[in-house]
Write an enzyme that holds these catalytic residues in place. Sequence first.
Site, PDB file in Angstrom:
ATOM      1  CG  ASP A 108      -2.313  -7.373  20.114  1.00 24.94           C
ATOM      2  OD1 ASP A 108      -2.760  -8.137  20.981  1.00 24.94           O
ATOM      3  OD2 ASP A 108      -3.011  -6.797  19.267  1.00 24.94           O
ATOM      4  CE  LYS A 125      -4.631 -15.075  16.366  1.00 25.96           C
ATOM      5  NZ  LYS A 125      -3.744 -15.445  15.328  1.00 25.96           N
ATOM      6  CG  MET A 136      -7.263  13.949  -3.848  1.00 27.87           C
ATOM      7  SD  MET A 136      -5.728  13.994  -4.793  1.00 27.87           S
ATOM      8  CE  MET A 136      -5.275  12.279  -4.858  1.00 27.87           C
TER       9      MET A 136
END
Length: 247
Positions: A35, A58, A167
């Site tokens: 990309d 793109k 957590m």
Amino acid sequence: MVGKVYIVGAGPGDPELLTIKALRAIEEADVILYDRLVGDEIIEMLKRMGKELIYVGKNSNEKGGNRQREINEMLRKLAEEGKIVVRLKGGDPFVFGRGGIEAEYLAEHGIPFEVIPGVSSINSVPASAGIPLTHPELSSSILVVTGKDGVERWCESILNGTLVILMGRNNIKEICNNLIRAGRSPDTPIAVIENGTLKNQRVFFGTLKNIADIIEKEDVTGPTLIVVGEVVNVAKKIVNPKIFSSL
Ligand SMILES: C[S@@+](CC[C@H](N)C(=O)[O-])C[C@H]1O[C@@H](n2cnc3c(N)ncnc32)[C@H](O)[C@@H]1O
């Protein structure tokens, strides 16, 4: 012989922030589809390694959906030719990266694939600029949103978006009850991941109304990360032991 697709995170751009696992997949690759956001220095490195490179980013005027269909088909075709394919994406492939769509497509078509997480810009870019995302005295949460949505949508994130909780294992019952009280549906999917990325990783799936009982029955003692939201259901589609590998 069908090949294999590695969906790989390239990190934020610095080649030294590629993971060892990413580098191994790259070394093994016959062809790499990449990309726009994969760093220039990484591309130079791939060229020096003599790799076949295909740019699939793109253009700004292109429709994402059409391009995505083409990429999916290319991945399938190359793997069906027996090739080892690396699908290289900036940051982490499952964070605003459409990696999930590609994984779903490969799973649907029975193409073996592996997801190699990358160092996301979410944490690495602020850290490289000296900004701690959390701080004992200053902030105990991080909201990650796309700037393509308006601010009014961000305010709804706690009710609609993906929620990642660290957590939280010992307070899971209270967390789920509070989320339901805050307006999330009791049927919202939730996953508890223990020892993530390690060989003894375990993933427990449920909903806000039943997950506390599910994990109470298991001896969950390792570090856990909790994911809340509809995206949890994607895992059920792509984690097919015959073709999906992540460890
Ligand atoms: C489509 S998202 C992909 C995010 C990527 N998958 C990740 O995990 O970082 C692209 C956006 O990530 C941010 N981004 C990615 N790499 C960056 C970098 N090196 N410096 C600053 N922002 C970056 C920018 O906001 C950019 O528009």
